[in-house]
Design a protein around this motif. Structure first.
Motif, PDB file in Angstrom:
ATOM      1  N   GLY A  65       0.776  -1.222   0.000  1.00  0.00           N
ATOM      2  CA  GLY A  65       0.000   0.000   0.000  1.00  0.00           C
ATOM      3  C   GLY A  65       0.810   1.276   0.000  1.00  0.00           C
ATOM      4  N   GLU A  66       2.130   1.170  -0.135  1.00  0.00           N
ATOM      5  CA  GLU A  66       3.010   2.333  -0.155  1.00  0.00           C
ATOM      6  C   GLU A  66       3.939   2.238  -1.359  1.00  0.00           C
ATOM      7  N   PRO A  67       4.648   3.342  -1.691  1.00  0.00           N
ATOM      8  CA  PRO A  67       5.606   3.281  -2.798  1.00  0.00           C
ATOM      9  C   PRO A  67       6.608   2.146  -2.595  1.00  0.00           C
ATOM     10  N   ASN A  68       6.922   1.445  -3.676  1.00  0.00           N
ATOM     11  CA  ASN A  68       7.748   0.256  -3.568  1.00  0.00           C
ATOM     12  C   ASN A  68       9.181   0.567  -3.135  1.00  0.00           C
ATOM     13  N   ALA A  69       9.682  -0.235  -2.175  1.00  0.00           N
ATOM     14  CA  ALA A  69      11.066  -0.127  -1.720  1.00  0.00           C
ATOM     15  C   ALA A  69      11.771  -1.467  -1.808  1.00  0.00           C
ATOM     16  N   ALA A  70      11.229  -2.363  -2.656  1.00  0.00           N
ATOM     17  CA  ALA A  70      11.821  -3.685  -2.830  1.00  0.00           C
ATOM     18  C   ALA A  70      12.423  -3.807  -4.222  1.00  0.00           C
ATOM     19  N   ALA A  71      13.451  -4.651  -4.337  1.00  0.00           N
ATOM     20  CA  ALA A  71      14.084  -4.866  -5.633  1.00  0.00           C
ATOM     21  C   ALA A  71      14.627  -6.282  -5.711  1.00  0.00           C
ATOM     22  N   LEU A  72      14.687  -6.784  -6.930  1.00  0.00           N
ATOM     23  CA  LEU A  72      15.265  -8.099  -7.214  1.00  0.00           C
ATOM     24  C   LEU A  72      16.730  -7.883  -7.581  1.00  0.00           C
ATOM     25  N   VAL A  73      17.644  -8.503  -6.829  1.00  0.00           N
ATOM     26  CA  VAL A  73      19.064  -8.232  -7.015  1.00  0.00           C
ATOM     27  C   VAL A  73      19.877  -9.526  -6.995  1.00  0.00           C
ATOM     28  N   GLU A  74      21.080  -9.435  -7.497  1.00  0.00           N
ATOM     29  CA  GLU A  74      22.087 -10.470  -7.277  1.00  0.00           C
ATOM     30  C   GLU A  74      22.726 -10.186  -5.927  1.00  0.00           C
ATOM     31  N   GLU A  75      22.682 -11.151  -5.015  1.00  0.00           N
ATOM     32  CA  GLU A  75      23.152 -10.894  -3.659  1.00  0.00           C
ATOM     33  C   GLU A  75      24.650 -10.596  -3.572  1.00  0.00           C
ATOM     34  N   CYS A  76      25.394 -10.941  -4.605  1.00  0.00           N
ATOM     35  CA  CYS A  76      26.837 -10.650  -4.622  1.00  0.00           C
ATOM     36  C   CYS A  76      27.167  -9.424  -5.465  1.00  0.00           C
ATOM     37  N   GLU A  77      26.150  -8.729  -5.962  1.00  0.00           N
ATOM     38  CA  GLU A  77      26.325  -7.514  -6.774  1.00  0.00           C
ATOM     39  C   GLU A  77      25.250  -6.510  -6.378  1.00  0.00           C
ATOM     40  N   LEU A  78      25.287  -6.018  -5.160  1.00  0.00           N
ATOM     41  CA  LEU A  78      24.240  -5.135  -4.667  1.00  0.00           C
ATOM     42  C   LEU A  78      24.325  -3.772  -5.345  1.00  0.00           C
ATOM     43  N   PRO A  79      23.188  -3.230  -5.792  1.00  0.00           N
ATOM     44  CA  PRO A  79      23.183  -1.951  -6.523  1.00  0.00           C
ATOM     45  C   PRO A  79      23.251  -0.745  -5.588  1.00  0.00           C
ATOM     46  N   LEU A  80      24.301  -0.693  -4.777  1.00  0.00           N
ATOM     47  CA  LEU A  80      24.468   0.366  -3.793  1.00  0.00           C
ATOM     48  C   LEU A  80      25.908   0.865  -3.806  1.00  0.00           C
ATOM     49  N   LEU A  81      26.069   2.139  -3.438  1.00  0.00           N
ATOM     50  CA  LEU A  81      27.402   2.686  -3.245  1.00  0.00           C
ATOM     51  C   LEU A  81      28.049   2.083  -1.995  1.00  0.00           C
ATOM     52  N   GLU A  82      29.335   2.264  -1.881  1.00  0.00           N
ATOM     53  CA  GLU A  82      30.047   1.764  -0.716  1.00  0.00           C
ATOM     54  C   GLU A  82      29.679   2.555   0.548  1.00  0.00           C
ATOM     55  N   SER A  83      29.626   1.839   1.657  1.00  0.00           N
ATOM     56  CA  SER A  83      29.553   2.442   2.998  1.00  0.00           C
ATOM     57  C   SER A  83      28.319   3.309   3.231  1.00  0.00           C
ATOM     58  N   ILE A  84      27.146   2.885   2.743  1.00  0.00           N
ATOM     59  CA  ILE A  84      25.944   3.699   2.954  1.00  0.00           C
ATOM     60  C   ILE A  84      24.898   3.024   3.837  1.00  0.00           C
ATOM     61  N   VAL A  85      25.045   1.739   4.120  1.00  0.00           N
ATOM     62  CA  VAL A  85      24.054   1.016   4.918  1.00  0.00           C
ATOM     63  C   VAL A  85      24.492   1.012   6.378  1.00  0.00           C
ATOM     64  N   ASP A  86      23.616   1.476   7.258  1.00  0.00           N
ATOM     65  CA  ASP A  86      23.929   1.527   8.688  1.00  0.00           C
ATOM     66  C   ASP A  86      23.537   0.241   9.410  1.00  0.00           C
ATOM     67  N   PHE A  87      22.480  -0.402   8.924  1.00  0.00           N
ATOM     68  CA  PHE A  87      21.992  -1.615   9.569  1.00  0.00           C
ATOM     69  C   PHE A  87      21.489  -2.572   8.493  1.00  0.00           C
ATOM     70  N   ALA A  88      21.964  -3.814   8.532  1.00  0.00           N
ATOM     71  CA  ALA A  88      21.533  -4.815   7.557  1.00  0.00           C
ATOM     72  C   ALA A  88      20.954  -6.024   8.289  1.00  0.00           C
ATOM     73  N   LEU A  89      19.815  -6.486   7.812  1.00  0.00           N
ATOM     74  CA  LEU A  89      19.171  -7.690   8.341  1.00  0.00           C
ATOM     75  C   LEU A  89      19.126  -8.732   7.234  1.00  0.00           C
ATOM     76  N   VAL A  90      19.592  -9.937   7.524  1.00  0.00           N
ATOM     77  CA  VAL A  90      19.589 -11.030   6.550  1.00  0.00           C
ATOM     78  C   VAL A  90      18.774 -12.182   7.122  1.00  0.00           C
ATOM     79  N   VAL A  91      17.672 -12.512   6.461  1.00  0.00           N
ATOM     80  CA  VAL A  91      16.830 -13.653   6.836  1.00  0.00           C
ATOM     81  C   VAL A  91      16.521 -14.423   5.556  1.00  0.00           C
ATOM     82  N   HIS A  92      16.591 -15.744   5.613  1.00  0.00           N
ATOM     83  CA  HIS A  92      16.418 -16.581   4.416  1.00  0.00           C
ATOM     84  C   HIS A  92      17.374 -16.105   3.320  1.00  0.00           C
ATOM     85  N   GLY A  93      18.598 -15.876   3.707  1.00  0.00           N
ATOM     86  CA  GLY A  93      19.592 -15.367   2.772  1.00  0.00           C
ATOM     87  C   GLY A  93      20.861 -16.180   2.751  1.00  0.00           C
TER      88      GLY A  93
END
Length: 257
Positions: free
Chosen positions: A86-114
């Motif tokens: 019900g909100e703007p989408n914040a999900a994406a389909l990615v290669e887990e070894c090629e994340l589409p993010l710049l370096e050093s920008i994530v403060d907290f990461a949660l991995v479940v079923h990963g």
């Protein structure tokens, strides 16, 4: 030997299967138990960039209040669903070894079923190290190889490669993460029986007191080692390699053209 053979013959656990599990009574019970154990691991996320990798949406809906941004990345072989509902989408389909993010920008990461479902666990952790900020925190929920849940295909925790605590310590160390906290969850048998579901809380209390080594999942919190230097210096694309499938609740089941 038996568990190794089972990993080979199990079908792929995709996002539709995961969503169906968490809609079941057993899935709802396991989510409540794990979410309760995760609550202490989230801490204050005000202003933080939060990344969920794998299938984390059952656990990201409430604890990310106050975060500056929250992202849900789902692994390419598993499929993707729209999130948050019900909100703007914040999900994406990615290669887990090629994340589409710049370096050093994530403060907290949660991995479940990963971690247990990837073919390249060490590479995935190195990629998480790349995108995480100095002293960024990583929390993973991983099937315990000594627990009952890793031996049953009634739940997603029975798929892929389970881990022991010592194995998690080693793979995190090799990826330049320092474990700073451990907890356990899911001591009840993985059963849909009403008696088991009603007594889930009692199973948790008993298991934590008497047999913590035999929990269904291990929860580990680790911190990025800021003194380590990444050896991976190649350029990266800033968009997911695979276009997210965002249309409707059954999008994950649609065959690709």
């Amino acid at each position: 030997m038996t568990s190794a053979v089972q990993v080979l013959i199990f079908p792929i656990m995709d996002v539709a299967d995961l969503r169906e599990f968490y809609g079941s009574r057993l899935g709802q019970a396991s989510r409540r138990i794990i979410a309760h154990r995760l609550r202490d691991r989230f801490g204050n996320l005000a202003g933080a960039t939060v990344l969920g990798l794998g299938f984390t949406v059952p656990y990201l809906d409430s604890p990310v209040d106050g975060a500056e941004r929250s992202l849900a990345f789902m692994m390419a072989q598993r499929g993707v669903m729209h999130w948050p509902e019900g909100e703007p989408n914040a999900a994406a389909l990615v290669e887990e070894c090629e994340l589409p993010l710049l370096e050093s920008i994530v403060d907290f990461a949660l991995v479940v079923h990963g971690l247990e479902l990837t073919d390249q666990p060490a590479e995935m952790l190195r990629e998480l190290w790349r995108v995480m900020s100095p002293q960024g925190r990583l929390v993973m929920v991983v099937p315990n190889r000594r627990g009952l849940w890793a031996r049953s295909d009634l739940t997603p925790f029975g798929y892929g490669q389970p881990y022991s605590r010592s194995q998690l310590q080693q793979i995190l160390k090799e990826a330049k993460f320092s474990p700073v906290g451990w907890s356990q969850a899911l001591f009840m048998p993985p059963s849909e029986r009403s008696l088991m579901l009603k007594s889930a809380a009692a199973w948790e209390r008993l298991g934590l007191r008497t047999s913590p080594a035999f929990s269904g999942v291990i929860i580990v919190e680790a911190v990025k080692q800021v003194y380590a230097v990444s050896a991976r210096k190649r350029s990266r694309r800033m968009l997911p390699r695979l276009r997210p499938a965002l249309a409707g609740p059954n999008a994950a089941k649609r065959p690709s053209k």
